[in-house]
Scaffold this motif. Sequence first.
Motif, PDB file in Angstrom:
ATOM      1  N   ALA A 354       0.823  -1.204   0.000  1.00 26.91           N
ATOM      2  CA  ALA A 354       0.000   0.000   0.000  1.00 26.91           C
ATOM      3  C   ALA A 354       0.859   1.257   0.000  1.00 26.91           C
ATOM      4  CB  ALA A 354      -0.927  -0.010   1.216  1.00 26.91           C
ATOM      5  N   ALA A 355       1.981   1.219   0.725  1.00 29.54           N
ATOM      6  CA  ALA A 355       2.868   2.388   0.765  1.00 29.54           C
ATOM      7  C   ALA A 355       3.457   2.686  -0.610  1.00 29.54           C
ATOM      8  CB  ALA A 355       3.983   2.148   1.782  1.00 29.54           C
ATOM      9  N   LEU A 356       3.724   1.664  -1.394  1.00 30.35           N
ATOM     10  CA  LEU A 356       4.264   1.867  -2.741  1.00 30.35           C
ATOM     11  C   LEU A 356       3.206   2.439  -3.691  1.00 30.35           C
ATOM     12  CD1 LEU A 356       6.352  -1.414  -3.080  1.00 30.35           C
ATOM     13  CD2 LEU A 356       7.235   0.905  -2.773  1.00 30.35           C
ATOM     14  N   LEU A 357       1.939   2.164  -3.406  1.00 29.92           N
ATOM     15  CA  LEU A 357       0.862   2.646  -4.270  1.00 29.92           C
ATOM     16  C   LEU A 357       0.389   4.046  -3.887  1.00 29.92           C
ATOM     17  CD1 LEU A 357      -1.302  -0.610  -4.547  1.00 29.92           C
ATOM     18  CD2 LEU A 357       0.221   0.360  -6.280  1.00 29.92           C
ATOM     19  N   ALA A 358       0.595   4.435  -2.626  1.00 33.04           N
ATOM     20  CA  ALA A 358       0.118   5.736  -2.160  1.00 33.04           C
ATOM     21  C   ALA A 358       0.998   6.851  -2.700  1.00 33.04           C
ATOM     22  CB  ALA A 358       0.097   5.760  -0.629  1.00 33.04           C
ATOM     23  N   ASP A 359       0.367   7.952  -3.118  1.00 36.22           N
ATOM     24  CA  ASP A 359       1.101   9.073  -3.715  1.00 36.22           C
ATOM     25  C   ASP A 359       1.240  10.256  -2.767  1.00 36.22           C
ATOM     26  OD1 ASP A 359       1.504   7.834  -6.207  1.00 36.22           O
ATOM     27  OD2 ASP A 359      -0.548   8.332  -6.807  1.00 36.22           O
ATOM     28  N   GLU A 360       0.281  10.428  -1.864  1.00 37.95           N
ATOM     29  CA  GLU A 360       0.322  11.597  -1.005  1.00 37.95           C
ATOM     30  C   GLU A 360       0.398  11.185   0.465  1.00 37.95           C
ATOM     31  OE1 GLU A 360      -2.962  14.024  -2.130  1.00 37.95           O
ATOM     32  OE2 GLU A 360      -2.209  14.377  -4.157  1.00 37.95           O
ATOM     33  N   GLN A 361      -0.355  11.872   1.314  1.00 36.37           N
ATOM     34  CA  GLN A 361      -0.220  11.655   2.753  1.00 36.37           C
ATOM     35  C   GLN A 361      -0.892  10.386   3.227  1.00 36.37           C
ATOM     36  OE1 GLN A 361      -2.037  14.722   5.080  1.00 36.37           O
ATOM     37  NE2 GLN A 361      -1.469  13.838   7.048  1.00 36.37           N
ATOM     38  N   TRP A 362      -2.008  10.004   2.568  1.00 30.98           N
ATOM     39  CA  TRP A 362      -2.855   8.943   3.095  1.00 30.98           C
ATOM     40  C   TRP A 362      -2.708   7.628   2.341  1.00 30.98           C
ATOM     41  CZ3 TRP A 362      -4.910   9.996   7.625  1.00 30.98           C
ATOM     42  CH2 TRP A 362      -5.189  11.321   7.954  1.00 30.98           C
ATOM     43  N   ILE A 363      -2.734   6.540   3.108  1.00 32.13           N
ATOM     44  CA  ILE A 363      -2.931   5.210   2.517  1.00 32.13           C
ATOM     45  C   ILE A 363      -4.438   4.980   2.496  1.00 32.13           C
ATOM     46  CG2 ILE A 363      -2.598   2.727   2.836  1.00 32.13           C
ATOM     47  CD1 ILE A 363       0.086   3.285   4.059  1.00 32.13           C
ATOM     48  N   LEU A 364      -5.011   4.918   1.310  1.00 30.06           N
ATOM     49  CA  LEU A 364      -6.460   4.870   1.134  1.00 30.06           C
ATOM     50  C   LEU A 364      -6.940   3.436   0.917  1.00 30.06           C
ATOM     51  CD1 LEU A 364      -6.718   7.948  -1.262  1.00 30.06           C
ATOM     52  CD2 LEU A 364      -7.191   7.892   1.211  1.00 30.06           C
ATOM     53  N   PRO A 365      -8.254   3.192   1.062  1.00 27.51           N
ATOM     54  CA  PRO A 365      -8.780   1.842   0.853  1.00 27.51           C
ATOM     55  C   PRO A 365      -8.408   1.233  -0.481  1.00 27.51           C
ATOM     56  CG  PRO A 365     -10.436   3.202   1.927  1.00 27.51           C
ATOM     57  CD  PRO A 365      -9.297   4.115   1.568  1.00 27.51           C
ATOM     58  N   GLN A 366      -8.362   2.052  -1.539  1.00 29.78           N
ATOM     59  CA  GLN A 366      -8.041   1.503  -2.860  1.00 29.78           C
ATOM     60  C   GLN A 366      -6.593   1.033  -2.980  1.00 29.78           C
ATOM     61  OE1 GLN A 366      -9.290   4.562  -2.276  1.00 29.78           O
ATOM     62  NE2 GLN A 366      -8.391   6.134  -3.612  1.00 29.78           N
TER      63      GLN A 366
END
Length: 442
Positions: A354-366
């Motif tokens: 999830a951290a690799l997919l997140a772009d900004e501040q939040w790790i989102l459900p998607q």
Amino acid sequence: MTDLLKQLRPEMTSLLDCFSSPAVLLCCDYTVLAANQAYRRTFGEGKPLQGRRCAEIMAEAGFSCQPSGNHCPLETCQQTGENQYGVQIHTAGNIQIDLYPIRNERAEVVYFLELLHVLSSDEARAAPAMIGQSVAWREVVRLIRRVAPGEAAVLLLGESGTGKELAAAAVHQASTQYRGPFITVDCSGLPETLFESELFGHEKGAFTGAHSRKVGLVEAANGGSLFLDEVGDIPLNLQVKLLRLLETGTFRRVGGIEPLRSQFRLISATHRNLEKMVAEERFRQDLYYRINTFPITLPALRERLDDIPLLAEAILQRIPAAKGLQLHPETLQLLEQYAFPGNIRELRNILERAALLADEQWILPQHLPLALQQPIPSAKTDVQKLPGVDALVTLSELEAQYLRWARGTFPGDRRSLAARLGVSERTLYRKLDALKEGRSLE
């Protein structure tokens, strides 16, 4: 009373100075009554501490509890009156906290003794899996603290990924052998032909390819702890040699003649049912009793979902790609609803992806795998997951089946089982007698 406390402060401080680690005596309102030199040096920065709240002092030293989501052990200690143990995660470092209630002549809790230990980098490696405030996890930590100072062999039980190796490291760190080596033997990853050589070592020329003497893992563990991971996978023909080592403290290298000695603390772990293996003659009964002096069962992550926020926070701090990222509340809710068949190991993999997919501040459900984004399982699915239950039954029968399962799987005595189930020992005895006689549990 206040004047008396003022008079006793020097004596209290002198007593606290007997502890080499930071120690502080707290009042029920979270204010400091006395602190030792190690506490003042680590957290006080030379400022007066008496009368100040501990959270304020810790925050000024870079160990603020609230932003990191750390649970306050003093709050739980006030509610339960029981000792509290745990690890808090901070950007300035991880802290191990031991908290003890102090009672007056009327058995009322009036003060709290708090011992703190800023973990080293090696100790902090075990922190993510050793964090938790759930009832199930506090029991594990209590048992580790109880057995660690002695010499009894420890057997860690539980599913794969529950943190057995890190629990073994925690036993070692809290033992009298903590300055010695902590040697891990992966019993499932060694082929049978090499197992004896890896464990006991070999002499030069003992077999083809033995070009020099090799020191085995048993010899390397001398003065420390030997951790046999997945001990249930040790070949049956080698179990007798391990048994002889444990009974005599001596062994021989492969190809050697002279007996050698090694003194170590034995810690074993397995996800297998060793009692069943003994019954099937796939594991020696005498060896089982040697390693099973003090069993500790590590709960599956689905049994301690309340610990997900703390565990996730600790794991994210150790993932380079997750720097500056936070779990969105909806993401955390999905994590708390998931069964985690892979336990803590799976949680780390999910967060790393999830951290690799997140772009900004939040790790989102998607950013989570699709399996976690599915609707909450139905009540029928939940019933099917209960131990020993594969269909809808009456509540009375459900209680009876669960009690049979708990009695057959819990490694402790009945008093400990009663505490774990949240009933009195007398109530547990009454229900077990009713089960035995086939009567209703009501």
